[in-house]
Design a protein around this motif. Structure first.
Motif, mmCIF file in Angstrom:
data_model
loop_
_atom_site.group_PDB
_atom_site.id
_atom_site.type_symbol
_atom_site.label_atom_id
_atom_site.label_comp_id
_atom_site.label_asym_id
_atom_site.label_seq_id
_atom_site.Cartn_x
_atom_site.Cartn_y
_atom_site.Cartn_z
ATOM 1 N N THR A 161 -3.189 4.507 5.794
ATOM 2 C CA THR A 161 -4.369 4.800 6.627
ATOM 3 C C THR A 161 -5.650 4.450 5.914
ATOM 4 O O THR A 161 -6.639 4.337 6.636
ATOM 5 N N ALA A 162 -5.549 4.291 4.600
ATOM 6 C CA ALA A 162 -6.606 3.752 3.963
ATOM 7 C C ALA A 162 -6.815 2.167 3.881
ATOM 8 O O ALA A 162 -7.844 1.584 3.340
ATOM 9 N N ALA A 172 -0.842 4.029 0.781
ATOM 10 C CA ALA A 172 -1.810 5.005 1.570
ATOM 11 C C ALA A 172 -2.299 4.052 2.842
ATOM 12 O O ALA A 172 -3.414 3.388 2.872
ATOM 13 N N THR A 218 0.837 -1.216 -0.010
ATOM 14 C CA THR A 218 -0.045 0.175 -0.040
ATOM 15 C C THR A 218 0.944 1.139 0.080
ATOM 16 O O THR A 218 1.903 1.266 0.370
#
Ligand code: C2E
Ligand code: CA
Ligand code: CA
Length: 773
Positions: free
Chosen positions: A239-240, A237, A235
């Motif tokens: 936090t996503a 991102a 990933t």
């Protein structure tokens, strides 16, 4: 081959890595790998197949490899290959995950591949694809060599039987160096709790996150996902993610990548790299490198020696999870386990067992006033004394905080009470903690049982209930459990929550008991006594809720409300000519005194009300000095510095020596009610003690207040012995504030006649009914 030793497969891979790091062109690489595979696995045939082409093989005369058969075998359509001179050979295939369509296969006449052989083939395929990919993508020859070097270092540390944590640290350090990210974590499933991953080695995890990340649910974070889904997870991102690890998300982690670590072909953990760097995207080659790496970790775990070591490490962790870190004593879980077993034993043999529940008295005061370090020292010292006071076969556990439990196997009621006495005696001596000498008592609840009718948890709870009784009865004692105590505990819990509401909703009022000046007969001061106007139960006595408020810390908020109100009310009364010099006494609990906030509270109460500091007396009990004289003295001195006066309440009932009186800035002694009551019987010990206390006070030039004066006889005797002030039902009960000015006026009128010295009549403390005229 497979039984040549536990490190066999890893040694094989170490050798292979050394071999392939020297070659760069794909054809020679493939050739080396098939040679190595056939040798290591003692196979007649080995081949590398790429899509519909055999790109390398051994075991057939040059140029005569049966391509179609090999391709069919690689596809899984053919389990047995007929090989000239070798007969029927069993086929084993492994995918080279990083390179689509690439497969490695071997075939040997005495099939029956072991688990370790299967993982070796997978590892070999992995080394091949990694070497191929790195030769394609890692242009820099030096970089590629670093990768291979790292891998062989890991293999080396495994083969040399390095301690497990070193092997694991080599892995994370290697991954950090290879990928170049600041954070690396190696997680393995907790065998005792398969839904949880343990962080077994890490690089760059910030200190404040180590606790949070040491155990995480399977599925959390990229590492948790990789282990759960058994696949590479990438990933940019963080936090996503579906379930990021909260601490890491807050810590600014942006990109992360994780690969599963397998044992026996199944995922048992993961290897994660992560970074806070913005815009970090993991290239295919980096993904490949990490995957290769994890494959080696997997092989390390497949190694029998390492698995054993891992189990030992887990056992250690289990020990930790069953013992208290501070004292080394068993914790609640282990205690309950032992108790459950003792119950079974008791059931089988008909022998009794006993449980003691021990809670230190006023430990919070020590902890709050001397700091947690001293508190911890004290707890360890207490643990030692309790253990020493008992038999080796008894279990002493720390349940948490200042609570301990003791299991006495095969102990009847008498033996249990003897043990409880021994524990109490062992704690009597002061504790010398270097900088401080601390006294601490304990309250003990005791329960005995025969057989297994009651659950272990219930026994412990009953002992806990009896312990509360011991606290309520005055602490420093043991109390034997009785069935009737149970609902009292429930009542206590209810009372606690009601008490919290009461503080919020200001359900408390303050009543004032006049204190009469013996010389003038005037009311020159009052004692502020809190009352609880319970919405259902009406007025509740402080005796019922003050001890609970102290235990729960509610006293801090409650006490500051009383202090403010008493100052406000007294300042207002002082505007009346008759009460212009009225002072007020406010009770302080030990818990309040330990509160750093107290000084500011007192100051605010004074400035807020305009009451002069000298008109405020703070009453403290002796138990305060019993715990730690030095720090109590320091606190009292700083209060004194505000200009207030200090009184020792219930004087003579404490355990401290009189010596402290000269060391403390005390102005008033309050002679305890029990001494005053003793004066009724001529020649009683208490009666004599009252005289001694009064003489002592006179010699130290302290003001005295006699408490609980109920009869004229007592009042006269006290005055004759030099007592300067008197308080008790004989003069007035505590009264609501609106009644006080009148009560004070009546008393003054009645007493100032002074002929005879003090009036006799008294009807239920109703002062207005009393008349000397
Ligand atoms: P204490 O400080 O010893 O207060 C004196 C207690 O003796 C009061 O009980 C009072 O009503 C009672 N008393 C006064 N004269 C006589 C007498 O002639 N005979 C008898 N038998 N009793 C008499 P109360 O108001 O029930 O308070 C009980 C205890 O609760 C107090 O004992 C004090 O320790 C505590 N307390 C009361 N208000 C507060 C408060 O605001 N803060 C704190 N920390 N403790 C409080
Ligand atoms: Ca008092
Ligand atoms: Ca008192």
């Amino acid at each position: 081959m497979a039984d040549a030793g536990p490190c066999w497969s890893t040694q094989q891979l170490t050798e292979l890595l050394a071999t392939v790091s020297e070659v760069t062109d794909p054809a020679s690489l493939q050739r080396r790998v098939v040679e190595h595979a056939s040798e290591a696995l003692d196979a007649e045939v080995a081949a590398v197949v790429e899509h519909d082409q055999v790109v390398a093989s051994v075991g057939f005369p040059r140029g005569q490899a049966p391509s179609e058969l090999l391709l069919a075998a690689a596809e899984g359509h053919l389990q047995v290959l007929q090989v000239e001179g070798g007969g029927a050979c069993e086929v084993l295939v492994a995918d080279c995950d990083g390179v689509p369509g690439l497969r490695l296969l071997v075939a040997r006449s005495d099939g029956g591949y072991s688990q370790e052989e299967r993982s070796l083939l997978r590892g070999t395929a992995r080394v091949l694809s990694m070497a191929l990919v790195s030769s394609r993508t890692v242009d820099d020859l030096r970089e590629r060599q670093t990768l291979l070097e790292r891998l062989s270092r890991i293999q080396g540390s495994i083969s040399s039987r390095a301690p497990l944590h070193e092997v694991l640290d080599t892995i994370t350090a290697g991954a950090a160096e290879l990928i170049g990210d600041d954070i690396v974590g190696l997680r393995l499933v907790d065998p005792a709790e398969p839904e949880t991953l343990l962080l077994v080695s890490s690089v760059g995890v910030p200190a404040h996150l180590t606790a949070e990340s040491s155990r995480t649910p399977l599925g959390w974070g990229v590492g948790g996902r990789a282990a759960l889904l058994d696949m590479l997870v990438v990933t940019d991102a963080y936090t996503a993610l579906a379930a990021p690890i909260p601490g890491f998300a807050e810590d600014g982690i942006r990109s992360a990548m994780a690969v599963p670590v397998r044992q026996g072909g199944r995922p048992v953990g993961s290897l994660t790299v992560a970074t806070r760097r913005a815009g970090r995207v993991y290239s295919a080659s980096e993904q490949e490198v990490l995957t290769a790496f994890a494959e080696h970790v997997s092989l390390a775990l497949n190694d029998a020696q390492t698995v054993e070591a891992l189990q030992r490490a887990v056992q250690e962790a289990t020990h930790q999870s069953l013992h208290d870190g501070l004292t080394g004593l068993p914790n609640r879980a282990l205690f309950l386990d032992r108790l459950a077993r003792a119950r079974e034993h008791s059931d089988r043999h008909g022998t009794p067992l006993a449980v003691l529940f021990l809670d230190l008295d006023d430990f919070k005061v020590v902890n709050d006033s001397l700091g947690h370090l001293v508190g911890d020292q004290l707890l360890s010292a207490v643990a030692d004394r309790v253990v020493t006071a008992l038999r080796g076969c008894d279990t002493v556990a720390r349940l948490g905080g200042d609570e301990f439990a003791v299991l006495l196997g095969e102990a009847d009621h008498n033996e249990a009470t003897v043990a409880a006495d021994r524990v109490l005696m062992a704690l009597e001596e002061p504790f010398d903690l270097g900088t401080h000498t601390v006294h601490v008592g304990a309250s003990i609840g005791l329960v005995t049982a025969v057989g297994a009718q009651v659950l272990a948890e219930e026994l412990l709870r009953d002992a806990d209930v009896a312990m509360y009784r011991a606290k309520a009865d005055g602490k420093r004692r043991y109390v034997v459990f009785e069935a009737g105590m149970r609902h009292r505990l429930q009542a206590r819990t209810e009372l606690e929550s009601e008490l919290r509401v009461a503080v919020e909703q200001h359900q408390f009022t303050v009543h004032y008991q006049p204190v009469v000046d013996a010389a003038s007969g005037r009311v020159t001061s009052t004692e502020a006594l809190v009352r609880w106007n319970h919405p259902r139960r009406g007025t509740v006595s402080p005796a019922e809720f003050i001890p609970l408020a102290e235990d729960t810390g509610i006293i801090v908020a409650l006490g500051s409300q009383v202090l403010r109100e008493a100052c406000r009310q007294t300042a207002q009364w002082r505007l009346l000519p008759a009460l212009h010099d009225l002072t007020v006494s406010v009770n302080l609990s030990p818990r309040q005194l330990a509160e750093p906030q107290l000084l500011a509270d007192v100051e605010a109460a004074l400035t807020g009300s305009g009451l002069p500091a000298r008109a405020l007396v703070l009453e403290v009990t002796e138990s305060l000095f019993v715990q730690d004289l030095t720090s109590a003295a320091a606190r009292l001195h700083s209060l004194k510095a505000l200009g207030v006066r200090l009184a020792v309440d219930d004087f003579g009932t404490g355990y401290s020596s009189l010596a402290y009186l000269s060391r403390l800035p005390v102005d008033v002694l309050k002679v305890d009610r029990s001494f005053v009551a003793g004066m009724a019987e001529t020649g009683s010990a208490e009666g004599k003690l009252a005289s001694v206390v009064l003489a002592l006070a006179a010699s130290l030039e302290l003001d005295t207040v006699a408490e609980g004066v109920e009869t004229r006889h007592q009042a006269e005797a006290l005055v004759a012995q030099g007592c300067t002030r008197l308080q008790g039902y004989h003069f007035s009960r505590p009264v609501a504030p609106d009644l006080l000015p009148q009560v004070a006026a009546d008393l003054c009128a009645r007493l100032s006649l002074r002929v005879p010295a003090i009036p006799i009549a008294r009807s239920d403390g109703d002062v207005s009914a009393v008349s000397a005229r």
